[in-house]
Scaffold this motif. Structure first.
Motif, PDB file in Angstrom:
ATOM      1  N   GLU A 335       0.624  -1.124   0.032  1.00 22.70           N
ATOM      2  CA  GLU A 335      -0.027  -0.002  -0.112  1.00 22.70           C
ATOM      3  C   GLU A 335       0.715   1.376  -0.068  1.00 22.70           C
ATOM      4  OE1 GLU A 335      -2.432  -0.430   3.336  1.00 22.70           O
ATOM      5  OE2 GLU A 335      -3.790  -1.990   2.511  1.00 22.70           O
ATOM      6  N   GLU A 336       1.983   1.282   0.821  1.00 21.75           N
ATOM      7  CA  GLU A 336       2.881   2.411   0.805  1.00 21.75           C
ATOM      8  C   GLU A 336       3.443   2.479  -0.399  1.00 21.75           C
ATOM      9  OE1 GLU A 336       3.314   4.617   3.187  1.00 21.75           O
ATOM     10  OE2 GLU A 336       1.645   3.777   4.207  1.00 21.75           O
ATOM     11  N   LEU A 337       4.015   1.481  -0.962  1.00 24.51           N
ATOM     12  CA  LEU A 337       4.621   1.734  -2.485  1.00 24.51           C
ATOM     13  C   LEU A 337       3.649   2.216  -3.565  1.00 24.51           C
ATOM     14  CD1 LEU A 337       6.815  -1.465  -2.518  1.00 24.51           C
ATOM     15  CD2 LEU A 337       7.620   0.962  -2.201  1.00 24.51           C
ATOM     16  N   ASP A 338       2.656   1.606  -3.714  1.00 31.18           N
ATOM     17  CA  ASP A 338       1.281   2.412  -4.397  1.00 31.18           C
ATOM     18  C   ASP A 338       0.891   3.735  -4.288  1.00 31.18           C
ATOM     19  OD1 ASP A 338       1.111  -0.247  -5.677  1.00 31.18           O
ATOM     20  OD2 ASP A 338      -0.676  -0.963  -4.550  1.00 31.18           O
ATOM     21  N   ALA A 343      10.393   8.965  -5.057  1.00 30.33           N
ATOM     22  CA  ALA A 343      11.254   8.391  -4.163  1.00 30.33           C
ATOM     23  C   ALA A 343      10.760   8.501  -2.665  1.00 30.33           C
ATOM     24  CB  ALA A 343      12.747   8.868  -4.302  1.00 30.33           C
ATOM     25  N   PRO A 344      11.068   7.410  -1.957  1.00 31.58           N
ATOM     26  CA  PRO A 344      10.571   7.556  -0.562  1.00 31.58           C
ATOM     27  C   PRO A 344      11.265   8.483   0.319  1.00 31.58           C
ATOM     28  CG  PRO A 344      11.423   5.606  -0.908  1.00 31.58           C
ATOM     29  CD  PRO A 344      11.472   6.175  -2.059  1.00 31.58           C
ATOM     30  N   ARG A 349      11.207   5.339   4.147  1.00 35.60           N
ATOM     31  CA  ARG A 349      12.051   4.019   3.805  1.00 35.60           C
ATOM     32  C   ARG A 349      12.254   3.470   5.173  1.00 35.60           C
ATOM     33  NH1 ARG A 349      17.552   3.333   3.762  1.00 35.60           N
ATOM     34  NH2 ARG A 349      18.229   1.951   2.264  1.00 35.60           N
ATOM     35  N   GLU A 350      12.455   3.887   6.181  1.00 34.74           N
ATOM     36  CA  GLU A 350      12.690   3.145   7.516  1.00 34.74           C
ATOM     37  C   GLU A 350      11.295   2.370   7.956  1.00 34.74           C
ATOM     38  OE1 GLU A 350      13.780   5.744  10.390  1.00 34.74           O
ATOM     39  OE2 GLU A 350      15.805   6.503   9.540  1.00 34.74           O
ATOM     40  N   LEU A 352       9.430   1.403   5.968  1.00 38.04           N
ATOM     41  CA  LEU A 352       9.136   0.007   4.812  1.00 38.04           C
ATOM     42  C   LEU A 352      10.223  -1.126   5.256  1.00 38.04           C
ATOM     43  CD1 LEU A 352       8.645   2.042   1.378  1.00 38.04           C
ATOM     44  CD2 LEU A 352       6.900   0.351   2.950  1.00 38.04           C
ATOM     45  N   LEU A 353      11.367  -0.672   5.513  1.00 42.66           N
ATOM     46  CA  LEU A 353      12.512  -1.605   5.884  1.00 42.66           C
ATOM     47  C   LEU A 353      11.897  -2.428   6.998  1.00 42.66           C
ATOM     48  CD1 LEU A 353      15.688   0.421   4.838  1.00 42.66           C
ATOM     49  CD2 LEU A 353      14.633  -1.746   3.783  1.00 42.66           C
ATOM     50  N   ALA A 354      11.461  -1.653   8.066  1.00 42.51           N
ATOM     51  CA  ALA A 354      10.911  -2.362   9.369  1.00 42.51           C
ATOM     52  C   ALA A 354       9.979  -3.307   9.320  1.00 42.51           C
ATOM     53  CB  ALA A 354      10.687  -1.187  10.332  1.00 42.51           C
ATOM     54  N   ALA A 355       8.915  -2.875   8.360  1.00 39.08           N
ATOM     55  CA  ALA A 355       7.815  -3.961   7.944  1.00 39.08           C
ATOM     56  C   ALA A 355       8.466  -5.061   7.392  1.00 39.08           C
ATOM     57  CB  ALA A 355       6.856  -3.191   7.152  1.00 39.08           C
ATOM     58  N   LEU A 356       9.339  -5.003   6.326  1.00 42.88           N
ATOM     59  CA  LEU A 356      10.082  -6.026   5.379  1.00 42.88           C
ATOM     60  C   LEU A 356      10.785  -6.922   6.425  1.00 42.88           C
ATOM     61  CD1 LEU A 356      10.921  -4.350   2.034  1.00 42.88           C
ATOM     62  CD2 LEU A 356       8.974  -6.085   2.426  1.00 42.88           C
TER      63      LEU A 356
END
Length: 548
Positions: A335-338, A343-344, A349-350, A352-356
């Motif tokens: 959802e965030e990428l959509d 560029a984030p 970015r942090e 998204l990296l935490a979620a991944l």
């Protein structure tokens, strides 16, 4: 008369004599008990009469003493009256016990008259004490005793004398009865003993004579004399037995002749038939051995599948939790990428990296669970070699976590334990069964008060020792010797097959080890498994070869 009739007659006479003697003894005991109760009742009546006679001094003395202390004589009189009424009531009970029904009314009339006179005398003494001055206490006491002798004592003496005479007469009668009972007690058993011995001698003599003839015939048969025949006399059981013996001898002679004929024919072809039979037997043994090995392997794998089935719900729950937050984090990242057009930002970015990272961590947990299950489901033909017991125990405890979590804490002590020689999948199957059994022995809801302890250490006999202990309900002593038997289980229907511990014992035996158990009901159970230690120069071997 047949032997059966003699024995039945003997039994009937013996039972009849026992019944007669037993009835007589019961009757004598009942009469003795009744007589003892009467004696005790009459003696207690004498005691009560003596106690009531003592009131001639006690009652006025108590009233005078109360008045001297400034107390009201009414209270003392009421207490003495209650005591006297209780004594007279007890007298009536004793009269009812020891007297016959026709004598009871007359004696009770005497007791009632004595009670009325006694209570009336007590009332008059209380009035006399009130009217008397301090200087007239001795005179009041003497007058009270004189009035008691004239008003109350005649009634008490009448009943008392009657009771003493009855007691003396009763004692004389009982002495006479006891002497008669002594004679009866000696005569009746002697007569019964003589009659029983006579009947027994008649039966035994007949049986002994018949037995001697049978023994002589059997001895002649033992010496090879198959022409022996017993004489048939009468129509009793011995005659029937003799006829059956003679028929047996005739059939035996025919059998001996047939056997001699067959032996002669068999001797001609015995060697050829024996070789063919031995070949067939060896082939059958090989086939049965192969079938037995295949059945044993199927049983081990079937028990493992049963264990996997029992863990299915728990493992599904364990996998479902990490999968849930993997899917949630991936959905959030998508959802965030959509939503992003370019560029984030550093913050996005942090996040998204935490979620991944969390999704990756959940996937790792699922991977570890699957690896643990792969250890349990590994094929039975896997080779045997060095086994890291700490890893195997940890995998088994994680697979059983769903069964254990709500019941107890798992404590592991495996530091310094040497590697065992065996098959990791089969040993995991053993430890998983033992951990699940330990969890089932502990009721859910008291995790802090219970624990399942897994210990691996070097044993004194140069083997590695693994202990699985719990603080559960324990095993009753009568079941300890049966828990390793196939299909024995104390669990409810549908919970267990009764094969788990039997399969565990078989697997440990295949590994060249042994399994023992100690348990105290209410305090817990400890299973101890001793396994061979893997040596550096020991080559891996197939599990099937190890089982053989």
């Amino acid at each position: 008369m047949t032997v059966r009739t003699r024995i039945l007659l003997f039994a009937a006479v013996a039972v009849g004599l026992v019944a007669v003697v037993g009835g007589a003894l019961y009757s004598l005991a009942s009469r003795g008990l009744r007589s003892t109760e009467q004696v005790f009742a009459m003696q207690e009546q004498n005691t009560l009469y003596g106690k009531l006679t003592g009131d001639a001094v006690w009652v006025p003395h108590s009233l005078l003493e109360a008045r001297g202390k400034g107390q009201e004589p009414d209270a003392v009189l009421a207490a003495e009256r209650r005591r006297a009424e209780a004594d007279f009531a007890h007298l009536r009970e004793l009269v009812t016990i020891e007297r016959t029904p026709e004598d009871v009314p007359g004696v009770l009339a005497l007791v009632d008259a004595a009670q009325r006179a006694h209570l009336g005398w007590m009332e008059r003494q209380e009035a006399r004490v009130r009217q008397a001055g301090t200087e007239g206490e001795d005179r009041v006491l003497h007058e009270s005793i004189d009035s008691f002798r004239t008003e109350v004592m005649p009634h008490l003496d009448t009943a008392w004398v009657m009771n003493r005479e009855r007691l003396a007469r009763h004692k004389r009668d009982r002495l006479v009865a006891l002497r008669a009972n002594q004679v009866f007690g000696v005569a009746v058993p002697l007569v019964a003993l003589g009659l029983v011995l006579s009947l027994a001698a008649t039966v035994l003599i007949t049986l002994r004579r018949s037995s001697r003839e049978l023994l002589r015939g059997a001895a002649r048969i033992g010496r090879g004399d198959f022409t022996t025949e017993l004489p048939v006399k009468g129509a009793d059981e011995y005659a029937m037995l003799a006829r059956a013996f003679n028929r047996m001898m005739e059939e035996l002679r025919d059998t001996v002749r047939e056997k001699e004929r067959l032996a002669k024919a068999e001797a001609e072809s015995s060697e050829r038939e024996m070789r063919r039979y031995n070949t067939l037997l060896e082939e059958t043994v090989r086939q049965r051995t192969t079938q037995l090995e295949e059945a044993n392997a199927q049983l081990l794998f079937a028990d493992r599948l049963v264990t996997v089935g029992q863990l299915a719900a728990g493992v599904g729950h364990e996998i479902n939790n990490p999968l849930a937050f993997i899917l949630g984090n991936l959905s959030y990242a998508r959802e965030e990428l959509d939503r992003m057009q370019g560029a984030p930002s550093p913050l996005e970015r942090e996040e998204l990296l935490a979620a991944l990272s969390e999704a990756h961590e959940g996937a790792e947990r699922v991977k570890l669970l699957v690896q643990d299950l792969k250890m349990l489901a590994r094929a039975d033909d896997a080779v045997s070699g060095p086994v890291d017991l700490e890893s195997v125990l940890r995998s088994a405890s994680k697979m059983a976590a769903h069964e254990v979590r709500q019941r107890a804490r798992v404590v592991m002590q495996t530091e310094g334990a040497p590697r065992a020689h065996g098959n990791a999948a089969r040993l995991c199957q053993v430890f998983l069964n033992l951990i699940i059994n330990a969890a089932h022995a502990i009721p859910p809801g008291q995790v802090d008060q219970n624990e399942i302890r897994l210990v691996a250490r070097q044993a004194p006999d140069a083997r590695v020792l693994v202990e699985v202990s719990d603080t559960g309900s324990g095993i009753p002593a009568e079941n300890l010797e049966r828990i390793f038997r196939p299909f024995f289980t104390t669990k409810p229907a549908g919970v267990g097959s009764g094969l788990g511990l039997s399969v565990c014992q078989r697997i440990i035996t295949m590994h060249g080890g042994d399994i023992t158990v100690e348990s105290q009901p209410g305090r817990g159970t400890t299973f101890r498994i001793a396994l061979p230690v893997h040596t550096a120069g020991e080559a891996p071997a197939a599990a099937g070869a190890m089982a053989a």
